[in-house]
Design a protein around this motif. Structure first.
Motif, PDB file in Angstrom:
ATOM      1  N   UNK A  66       0.829  -1.208   0.000  1.00  0.00           N
ATOM      2  CA  UNK A  66       0.000   0.000   0.000  1.00  0.00           C
ATOM      3  C   UNK A  66       0.863   1.257   0.000  1.00  0.00           C
ATOM      4  N   UNK A  67       1.912   1.262   0.809  1.00  0.00           N
ATOM      5  CA  UNK A  67       2.822   2.404   0.847  1.00  0.00           C
ATOM      6  C   UNK A  67       3.495   2.618  -0.509  1.00  0.00           C
ATOM      7  N   UNK A  68       3.926   1.531  -1.129  1.00  0.00           N
ATOM      8  CA  UNK A  68       4.577   1.631  -2.431  1.00  0.00           C
ATOM      9  C   UNK A  68       3.622   2.220  -3.464  1.00  0.00           C
ATOM     10  N   UNK A  69       2.355   1.774  -3.425  1.00  0.00           N
ATOM     11  CA  UNK A  69       1.368   2.250  -4.400  1.00  0.00           C
ATOM     12  C   UNK A  69       1.021   3.721  -4.174  1.00  0.00           C
ATOM     13  N   UNK A  70       0.897   4.114  -2.920  1.00  0.00           N
ATOM     14  CA  UNK A  70       0.468   5.489  -2.607  1.00  0.00           C
ATOM     15  C   UNK A  70       1.614   6.481  -2.778  1.00  0.00           C
ATOM     16  N   UNK A  71       2.794   6.139  -2.263  1.00  0.00           N
ATOM     17  CA  UNK A  71       3.912   7.082  -2.248  1.00  0.00           C
ATOM     18  C   UNK A  71       4.930   6.837  -3.356  1.00  0.00           C
ATOM     19  N   UNK A  72       4.715   5.802  -4.172  1.00  0.00           N
ATOM     20  CA  UNK A  72       5.606   5.489  -5.290  1.00  0.00           C
ATOM     21  C   UNK A  72       7.066   5.391  -4.820  1.00  0.00           C
ATOM     22  N   UNK A  73       7.292   4.559  -3.826  1.00  0.00           N
ATOM     23  CA  UNK A  73       8.613   4.422  -3.231  1.00  0.00           C
ATOM     24  C   UNK A  73       9.564   3.664  -4.150  1.00  0.00           C
ATOM     25  N   UNK A  74      10.835   4.024  -4.084  1.00  0.00           N
ATOM     26  CA  UNK A  74      11.856   3.302  -4.826  1.00  0.00           C
ATOM     27  C   UNK A  74      12.247   2.021  -4.115  1.00  0.00           C
ATOM     28  N   UNK A  75      13.018   1.183  -4.786  1.00  0.00           N
ATOM     29  CA  UNK A  75      13.346  -0.127  -4.241  1.00  0.00           C
ATOM     30  C   UNK A  75      14.167  -0.028  -2.951  1.00  0.00           C
ATOM     31  N   UNK A  76      15.146   0.881  -2.907  1.00  0.00           N
ATOM     32  CA  UNK A  76      15.963   1.023  -1.704  1.00  0.00           C
ATOM     33  C   UNK A  76      15.145   1.624  -0.566  1.00  0.00           C
ATOM     34  N   UNK A  77      14.254   2.556  -0.894  1.00  0.00           N
ATOM     35  CA  UNK A  77      13.391   3.146   0.130  1.00  0.00           C
ATOM     36  C   UNK A  77      12.452   2.102   0.708  1.00  0.00           C
ATOM     37  N   UNK A  78      11.916   1.239  -0.158  1.00  0.00           N
ATOM     38  CA  UNK A  78      11.042   0.158   0.310  1.00  0.00           C
ATOM     39  C   UNK A  78      11.797  -0.752   1.261  1.00  0.00           C
ATOM     40  N   UNK A  79      13.034  -1.079   0.914  1.00  0.00           N
ATOM     41  CA  UNK A  79      13.844  -1.948   1.769  1.00  0.00           C
ATOM     42  C   UNK A  79      14.107  -1.288   3.123  1.00  0.00           C
ATOM     43  N   UNK A  80      14.375   0.014   3.108  1.00  0.00           N
ATOM     44  CA  UNK A  80      14.624   0.741   4.349  1.00  0.00           C
ATOM     45  C   UNK A  80      13.378   0.786   5.219  1.00  0.00           C
ATOM     46  N   UNK A  81      12.234   1.095   4.620  1.00  0.00           N
ATOM     47  CA  UNK A  81      10.980   1.145   5.376  1.00  0.00           C
ATOM     48  C   UNK A  81      10.652  -0.231   5.959  1.00  0.00           C
ATOM     49  N   UNK A  82      10.858  -1.277   5.160  1.00  0.00           N
ATOM     50  CA  UNK A  82      10.605  -2.640   5.643  1.00  0.00           C
ATOM     51  C   UNK A  82      11.519  -2.980   6.816  1.00  0.00           C
ATOM     52  N   UNK A  83      12.779  -2.574   6.725  1.00  0.00           N
ATOM     53  CA  UNK A  83      13.724  -2.837   7.816  1.00  0.00           C
ATOM     54  C   UNK A  83      13.323  -2.088   9.084  1.00  0.00           C
ATOM     55  N   UNK A  84      12.908  -0.836   8.938  1.00  0.00           N
ATOM     56  CA  UNK A  84      12.502  -0.039  10.100  1.00  0.00           C
ATOM     57  C   UNK A  84      11.251  -0.631  10.735  1.00  0.00           C
ATOM     58  N   UNK A  85      10.263  -0.980   9.916  1.00  0.00           N
ATOM     59  CA  UNK A  85       9.025  -1.552  10.438  1.00  0.00           C
ATOM     60  C   UNK A  85       9.284  -2.889  11.123  1.00  0.00           C
ATOM     61  N   UNK A  86      10.099  -3.730  10.484  1.00  0.00           N
ATOM     62  CA  UNK A  86      10.437  -5.020  11.086  1.00  0.00           C
ATOM     63  C   UNK A  86      11.212  -4.838  12.385  1.00  0.00           C
ATOM     64  N   UNK A  87      12.128  -3.885  12.398  1.00  0.00           N
ATOM     65  CA  UNK A  87      12.883  -3.611  13.605  1.00  0.00           C
ATOM     66  C   UNK A  87      11.998  -3.143  14.749  1.00  0.00           C
ATOM     67  N   UNK A  88      11.021  -2.285  14.438  1.00  0.00           N
ATOM     68  CA  UNK A  88      10.103  -1.797  15.467  1.00  0.00           C
ATOM     69  C   UNK A  88       9.269  -2.940  16.041  1.00  0.00           C
ATOM     70  N   UNK A  89       8.746  -3.791  15.156  1.00  0.00           N
ATOM     71  CA  UNK A  89       7.960  -4.944  15.609  1.00  0.00           C
ATOM     72  C   UNK A  89       8.819  -5.878  16.466  1.00  0.00           C
ATOM     73  N   UNK A  90      10.059  -6.095  16.033  1.00  0.00           N
ATOM     74  CA  UNK A  90      10.949  -7.003  16.752  1.00  0.00           C
ATOM     75  C   UNK A  90      11.310  -6.466  18.132  1.00  0.00           C
ATOM     76  N   UNK A  91      11.592  -5.166  18.233  1.00  0.00           N
ATOM     77  CA  UNK A  91      11.940  -4.581  19.524  1.00  0.00           C
ATOM     78  C   UNK A  91      10.761  -4.640  20.493  1.00  0.00           C
ATOM     79  N   UNK A  92       9.568  -4.366  19.986  1.00  0.00           N
ATOM     80  CA  UNK A  92       8.374  -4.458  20.826  1.00  0.00           C
ATOM     81  C   UNK A  92       8.142  -5.901  21.278  1.00  0.00           C
ATOM     82  N   UNK A  93       8.342  -6.843  20.369  1.00  0.00           N
ATOM     83  CA  UNK A  93       8.178  -8.253  20.716  1.00  0.00           C
ATOM     84  C   UNK A  93       9.205  -8.680  21.751  1.00  0.00           C
ATOM     85  N   UNK A  94      10.453  -8.231  21.574  1.00  0.00           N
ATOM     86  CA  UNK A  94      11.509  -8.581  22.523  1.00  0.00           C
ATOM     87  C   UNK A  94      11.199  -8.012  23.909  1.00  0.00           C
ATOM     88  N   UNK A  95      10.730  -6.779  23.953  1.00  0.00           N
ATOM     89  CA  UNK A  95      10.401  -6.157  25.243  1.00  0.00           C
ATOM     90  C   UNK A  95       9.302  -6.940  25.956  1.00  0.00           C
TER      91      UNK A  95
END
Length: 225
Positions: free
Chosen positions: A187-216
């Motif tokens: 959805x983010x890619x479709x709405x904001x027309x993100x590039x491939x590296x930006x998509x990878x960065x956003x995915x890493x940040x989102x995954x990192x946030x979920x992982x840190x919350x899960x670890x806590x």
């Protein structure tokens, strides 16, 4: 130069899995075949998902550039089967929670790596011309490993009979984020027309946030018991 690029892609994609397996203590428990069984469960679940999607969700025939929001959301909902599969794997393994989580996550993530990225990396990264998408694919495989470890931890917490009521809401929210993360990224890619590296960065940040919350939550739950 071709072998050099292939070696880099191979190392980036596979070494983190090997290091995680060795450093997590799974090798000390001789958990290799447990991980293989978890990978076999992954294949079975993905086959069931494909059959279900092919039966109930035909190919989108809308206009070019039109995003089928409802259809993609319903398809993402089918990923709930991954939660059931991870729970099945963990329920069939005896031991501490950490052991169950790592066996399920390693088997699940490794099976996905082999089935979805092994062939493209083997064929594409050995091509004459270098393409950055194979480096991105290698980084993405590492993000998937972290994602499945967090997802397995959240599933383990959610299925505990002694889970405190105060944990129910955050754990449920994390489960929903794990299931619909790919849908949100599309959805983010479709709405904001993100590039491939930006998509990878956003995915890493989102995954990192979920992982840190899960670890806590995991550490708090384990230490509270």
């Amino acid at each position: 130069m071709t072998l050099f690029h292939f070696g880099n892609c191979f190392a980036l994609a596979y070494f983190p899995y090997f290091i995680t397996y060795k450093c997590s203590g799974l090798s000390e428990y001789n958990a290799f075949w447990r991980c293989v069984q978890a990978g076999a469960t992954y294949l079975f679940v993905q086959l069931c998902k494909m059959l279900f999607l092919a039966t109930f969700f035909p190919t989108w025939e809308g206009g070019a550039g039109v995003y089928d929001f409802v259809g993609e959301f319903m398809k993402a909902t089918v990923d709930l089967a991954d939660l059931l599969g991870l729970h099945l794997v963990m329920s069939r393994n005896a031991g501490k929670g950490e052991y169950k989580i790592m066996v399920a996550a390693m088997g699940w993530a490794t099976a996905e790596l082999v089935m979805s990225r092994c062939l493209p990396l083997w064929v594409g990264a050995r091509g004459i011309e270098f393409d950055w998408k194979y480096i991105q694919m290698s980084f993405d495989s590492n993000i998937s490993l972290v994602h499945y470890i967090a997802m397995a931890a959240v599933v383990w917490m959610f299925t505990r009979y002694d889970l405190p009521k105060s944990f129910r809401l955050p754990v449920t929210v994390l489960l929903a984020l794990c299931v619909y993360k790919a849908f949100l990224m599309e959805l983010f890619v479709h709405v904001f027309l993100l590039g491939s590296w930006t998509v990878l960065l956003v995915k890493a940040v989102l995954t990192g946030a979920i992982s840190l919350c899960s670890l806590f939550l995991f550490v708090t739950l384990v230490h509270s018991n």
